[in-house]
Design a protein around this motif. Structure first.
Motif, PDB file in Angstrom:
ATOM      1  N   GLN A 144       0.752  -1.585   0.017  1.00  0.00           N
ATOM      2  CA  GLN A 144      -0.007   0.044   0.307  1.00  0.00           C
ATOM      3  C   GLN A 144       0.803   1.495   0.214  1.00  0.00           C
ATOM      4  O   GLN A 144       0.744   2.239  -1.000  1.00  0.00           O
ATOM      5  N   GLN A 145       2.013   0.924   0.952  1.00  0.00           N
ATOM      6  CA  GLN A 145       2.956   2.028   0.770  1.00  0.00           C
ATOM      7  C   GLN A 145       3.802   3.355  -0.483  1.00  0.00           C
ATOM      8  O   GLN A 145       3.569   3.545  -0.975  1.00  0.00           O
ATOM      9  N   ALA A 146       4.459   1.085  -0.829  1.00  0.00           N
ATOM     10  CA  ALA A 146       4.771   1.287  -2.924  1.00  0.00           C
ATOM     11  C   ALA A 146       3.827   2.242  -3.124  1.00  0.00           C
ATOM     12  O   ALA A 146       4.060   3.258  -3.928  1.00  0.00           O
ATOM     13  N   VAL A 147       1.936   2.098  -3.255  1.00  0.00           N
ATOM     14  CA  VAL A 147       1.188   2.658  -4.344  1.00  0.00           C
ATOM     15  C   VAL A 147       1.772   3.209  -4.821  1.00  0.00           C
ATOM     16  O   VAL A 147       0.980   4.466  -5.617  1.00  0.00           O
ATOM     17  N   ASN A 148       1.188   4.189  -3.071  1.00  0.00           N
ATOM     18  CA  ASN A 148       0.467   5.538  -3.178  1.00  0.00           C
ATOM     19  C   ASN A 148       1.756   6.513  -2.911  1.00  0.00           C
ATOM     20  O   ASN A 148       1.228   7.550  -3.781  1.00  0.00           O
ATOM     21  N   GLN A 149       2.878   5.762  -2.827  1.00  0.00           N
ATOM     22  CA  GLN A 149       3.920   6.694  -2.378  1.00  0.00           C
ATOM     23  C   GLN A 149       4.438   6.845  -4.690  1.00  0.00           C
ATOM     24  O   GLN A 149       4.592   8.149  -4.868  1.00  0.00           O
ATOM     25  N   ASP A 150       4.242   6.282  -5.764  1.00  0.00           N
ATOM     26  CA  ASP A 150       4.609   5.601  -6.631  1.00  0.00           C
ATOM     27  C   ASP A 150       3.422   6.581  -7.367  1.00  0.00           C
ATOM     28  O   ASP A 150       3.916   7.343  -8.144  1.00  0.00           O
ATOM     29  N   PHE A 151       2.366   6.839  -7.257  1.00  0.00           N
ATOM     30  CA  PHE A 151       1.681   7.555  -8.053  1.00  0.00           C
ATOM     31  C   PHE A 151       0.939   8.764  -7.151  1.00  0.00           C
ATOM     32  O   PHE A 151       0.133   9.502  -7.054  1.00  0.00           O
ATOM     33  N   LYS A 152       1.655   9.164  -5.971  1.00  0.00           N
ATOM     34  CA  LYS A 152       1.788  10.287  -5.566  1.00  0.00           C
ATOM     35  C   LYS A 152      -0.398  10.350  -4.911  1.00  0.00           C
ATOM     36  O   LYS A 152      -0.203  11.133  -5.105  1.00  0.00           O
ATOM     37  N   SER A 153      -0.505   9.640  -4.306  1.00  0.00           N
ATOM     38  CA  SER A 153      -2.014   9.605  -3.776  1.00  0.00           C
ATOM     39  C   SER A 153      -1.772   8.257  -2.192  1.00  0.00           C
ATOM     40  O   SER A 153      -1.574   7.450  -2.742  1.00  0.00           O
ATOM     41  N   GLU A 154      -2.783   9.037  -1.035  1.00  0.00           N
ATOM     42  CA  GLU A 154      -3.208   8.217  -0.107  1.00  0.00           C
ATOM     43  C   GLU A 154      -4.349   7.093  -0.604  1.00  0.00           C
ATOM     44  O   GLU A 154      -4.417   6.096   0.190  1.00  0.00           O
ATOM     45  N   PHE A 155      -4.802   7.485  -1.695  1.00  0.00           N
ATOM     46  CA  PHE A 155      -6.061   6.253  -2.445  1.00  0.00           C
ATOM     47  C   PHE A 155      -5.443   5.691  -3.438  1.00  0.00           C
ATOM     48  O   PHE A 155      -6.675   5.078  -3.430  1.00  0.00           O
ATOM     49  N   ALA A 156      -4.142   5.749  -3.920  1.00  0.00           N
ATOM     50  CA  ALA A 156      -3.653   4.957  -4.711  1.00  0.00           C
ATOM     51  C   ALA A 156      -4.335   3.806  -5.206  1.00  0.00           C
ATOM     52  O   ALA A 156      -4.866   2.728  -5.592  1.00  0.00           O
ATOM     53  N   PHE A 157      -3.396   3.102  -3.361  1.00  0.00           N
ATOM     54  CA  PHE A 157      -4.103   1.502  -3.692  1.00  0.00           C
ATOM     55  C   PHE A 157      -4.836   1.651  -3.198  1.00  0.00           C
ATOM     56  O   PHE A 157      -5.210   0.069  -3.930  1.00  0.00           O
ATOM     57  N   LYS A 158      -5.837   1.581  -3.162  1.00  0.00           N
ATOM     58  CA  LYS A 158      -7.037   1.705  -2.560  1.00  0.00           C
ATOM     59  C   LYS A 158      -7.840   1.260  -3.656  1.00  0.00           C
ATOM     60  O   LYS A 158      -9.210   0.154  -4.345  1.00  0.00           O
ATOM     61  N   GLN A 159      -7.784   2.405  -4.465  1.00  0.00           N
ATOM     62  CA  GLN A 159      -8.042   2.137  -6.308  1.00  0.00           C
ATOM     63  C   GLN A 159      -7.868   1.196  -6.673  1.00  0.00           C
ATOM     64  O   GLN A 159      -8.314   0.609  -7.309  1.00  0.00           O
ATOM     65  N   TRP A 160      -6.510   1.090  -6.660  1.00  0.00           N
ATOM     66  CA  TRP A 160      -5.928  -0.040  -7.460  1.00  0.00           C
ATOM     67  C   TRP A 160      -6.452  -1.730  -7.081  1.00  0.00           C
ATOM     68  O   TRP A 160      -6.860  -2.250  -8.194  1.00  0.00           O
ATOM     69  N   PHE A 161      -6.773  -2.057  -6.007  1.00  0.00           N
ATOM     70  CA  PHE A 161      -7.316  -2.938  -5.464  1.00  0.00           C
ATOM     71  C   PHE A 161      -8.835  -3.315  -5.436  1.00  0.00           C
ATOM     72  O   PHE A 161      -8.333  -4.327  -6.018  1.00  0.00           O
ATOM     73  N   SER A 162      -9.207  -1.755  -5.706  1.00  0.00           N
ATOM     74  CA  SER A 162     -10.684  -2.209  -6.594  1.00  0.00           C
ATOM     75  C   SER A 162     -10.479  -2.907  -7.473  1.00  0.00           C
ATOM     76  O   SER A 162     -11.587  -3.556  -8.207  1.00  0.00           O
ATOM     77  N   LEU A 163      -9.603  -1.777  -8.634  1.00  0.00           N
ATOM     78  CA  LEU A 163      -9.984  -1.799 -10.061  1.00  0.00           C
ATOM     79  C   LEU A 163      -9.339  -3.935 -10.218  1.00  0.00           C
ATOM     80  O   LEU A 163      -9.815  -4.620 -11.041  1.00  0.00           O
ATOM     81  N   LEU A 164      -8.087  -4.512  -9.469  1.00  0.00           N
ATOM     82  CA  LEU A 164      -7.888  -6.072  -9.392  1.00  0.00           C
ATOM     83  C   LEU A 164      -9.054  -7.173  -9.278  1.00  0.00           C
ATOM     84  O   LEU A 164      -9.735  -7.303  -9.489  1.00  0.00           O
ATOM     85  N   LEU A 165     -10.047  -5.926  -8.064  1.00  0.00           N
ATOM     86  CA  LEU A 165     -11.193  -7.462  -7.860  1.00  0.00           C
ATOM     87  C   LEU A 165     -11.739  -7.414  -8.834  1.00  0.00           C
ATOM     88  O   LEU A 165     -12.442  -8.092  -9.352  1.00  0.00           O
ATOM     89  N   GLN A 166     -12.242  -5.904  -8.417  1.00  0.00           N
ATOM     90  CA  GLN A 166     -13.322  -5.974 -10.293  1.00  0.00           C
ATOM     91  C   GLN A 166     -13.038  -5.910 -10.988  1.00  0.00           C
ATOM     92  O   GLN A 166     -14.185  -7.258 -12.172  1.00  0.00           O
ATOM     93  N   TYR A 167     -11.731  -5.526 -11.537  1.00  0.00           N
ATOM     94  CA  TYR A 167     -11.984  -6.833 -13.195  1.00  0.00           C
ATOM     95  C   TYR A 167     -11.590  -8.329 -13.022  1.00  0.00           C
ATOM     96  O   TYR A 167     -11.300  -9.433 -14.163  1.00  0.00           O
ATOM     97  N   SER A 168     -11.032  -8.848 -11.850  1.00  0.00           N
ATOM     98  CA  SER A 168     -11.274 -10.467 -12.147  1.00  0.00           C
ATOM     99  C   SER A 168     -12.683 -10.521 -11.533  1.00  0.00           C
ATOM    100  O   SER A 168     -12.714 -12.029 -12.911  1.00  0.00           O
ATOM    101  N   LEU A 169     -13.521 -10.427 -11.663  1.00  0.00           N
ATOM    102  CA  LEU A 169     -14.715 -10.694 -11.307  1.00  0.00           C
ATOM    103  C   LEU A 169     -15.463 -10.623 -13.011  1.00  0.00           C
ATOM    104  O   LEU A 169     -16.147 -11.309 -13.287  1.00  0.00           O
ATOM    105  N   VAL A 170     -14.977  -9.741 -13.689  1.00  0.00           N
ATOM    106  CA  VAL A 170     -14.752  -9.685 -15.073  1.00  0.00           C
ATOM    107  C   VAL A 170     -14.732 -10.409 -16.079  1.00  0.00           C
ATOM    108  O   VAL A 170     -15.547 -11.789 -17.021  1.00  0.00           O
ATOM    109  N   ASP A 171     -13.721 -10.974 -15.834  1.00  0.00           N
ATOM    110  CA  ASP A 171     -13.340 -11.922 -16.106  1.00  0.00           C
ATOM    111  C   ASP A 171     -14.118 -13.343 -15.885  1.00  0.00           C
ATOM    112  O   ASP A 171     -14.011 -14.107 -17.114  1.00  0.00           O
ATOM    113  N   THR A 172     -14.367 -13.572 -14.823  1.00  0.00           N
ATOM    114  CA  THR A 172     -15.204 -14.641 -14.231  1.00  0.00           C
ATOM    115  C   THR A 172     -16.562 -14.678 -15.305  1.00  0.00           C
ATOM    116  O   THR A 172     -17.198 -15.542 -15.784  1.00  0.00           O
ATOM    117  N   THR A 173     -16.966 -13.491 -14.982  1.00  0.00           N
ATOM    118  CA  THR A 173     -18.908 -13.258 -15.051  1.00  0.00           C
ATOM    119  C   THR A 173     -18.785 -13.235 -16.608  1.00  0.00           C
ATOM    120  O   THR A 173     -19.498 -13.927 -17.734  1.00  0.00           O
TER     121      THR A 173
END
Length: 228
Positions: free
Chosen positions: A26-55
């Motif tokens: 989380q710290q690494a992603v937030n620092q790289d993207f200069k946003s305290e919400f970057a990790f949560k947004q990335w992890f949500s995308l990861l979960l969302q598109y894993s479900l897209v693959d499944t469905t």
């Protein structure tokens, strides 16, 4: 624990966030993207598109979707896509995560009480094995199970049912232990029991059946199960 629920014979553990502390990633992603919400947004995308693959009856492993989600995150934030090498460095951190402080004591308590323990994760086997080795958790589990062989992501019901079948335990005699409301919902709707670990920032899904057990740590869950 509800009186109508039998004491489970098999405990299936989610890995990311449930057993492993994702703080370093989380710290690494937030620092790289200069946003305290970057990790949560990335992890949500990861979960969302894993479900897209499944469905859509498609499949890419969790690492591939994670890589694509980093590109999507950059686009969402109006930034340049990260070079392939940098994305690989960030994603590699998921194999270098420590367990939460309560995990080893909790797993020991489950073992001493005679429960069978296995993992059930969306991560592919190669990543899972590296994660467990780095965290020192491999020896606590009789099997390190992943959805990869089925090529459907949790919370698809088949992920839980196939794992129970492979381990020779009825769903009703199995319990998923997870820190995600979507995961416990999936297990419950597939006929398993479920224990929700209320890690900071995690919530239950109010429209799903209530978890069999709720606790703030694995040790808390273990105390409730052992007392049954």
């Amino acid at each position: 624990m509800p009186a109508t629920s039998p004491r489970p014979k098999l405990l299936l553990f989610d890995v990311n966030e449930t057993l492993l502390d994702l703080g370093k990633l989380q710290q690494a992603v937030n620092q790289d993207f200069k946003s305290e919400f970057a990790f949560k947004q990335w992890f949500s995308l990861l979960l969302q598109y894993s479900l897209v693959d499944t469905t859509t009856a498609n499949y890419h492993d969790f690492g591939q979707i994670g890589d694509a989600a980093l590109d999507m995150l950059a686009q969402a934030l109006g930034q340049q896509a990260r070079p392939k090498a940098r994305k690989k460095e960030l994603l590699q951190l998921i194999t270098e995560l420590p367990p939460h402080p309560d995990v080893v004591p909790g797993l020991k308590a489950f073992q001493q009480a005679g429960f069978r323990l296995a993992t059930l994760t969306n991560s592919p086997p190669s990543t899972l094995q590296k994660q467990m080795k780095y965290a020192g958790l491999t020896d606590y589990f009789e099997e390190l199970c992943s959805i990869d062989s089925l090529k459907r992501y949790k919370p698809h019901p088949d992920t839980y049912l196939t794992t129970c079948q492979a381990l020779g335990v009825a769903p009703a005699d199995s319990m998923l232990v997870a820190a995600h409301g979507w995961d416990t919902a999936g297990a419950l709707l597939a006929g398993l029991q479920a224990a929700f670990v209320a890690r900071p920032g995690q919530q239950q899904y109010p429209l799903a059946p209530a978890p069999t057990l709720v606790g703030t740590t694995l040790e808390d869950i273990a105390r409730q199960l052992v007392s049954v």
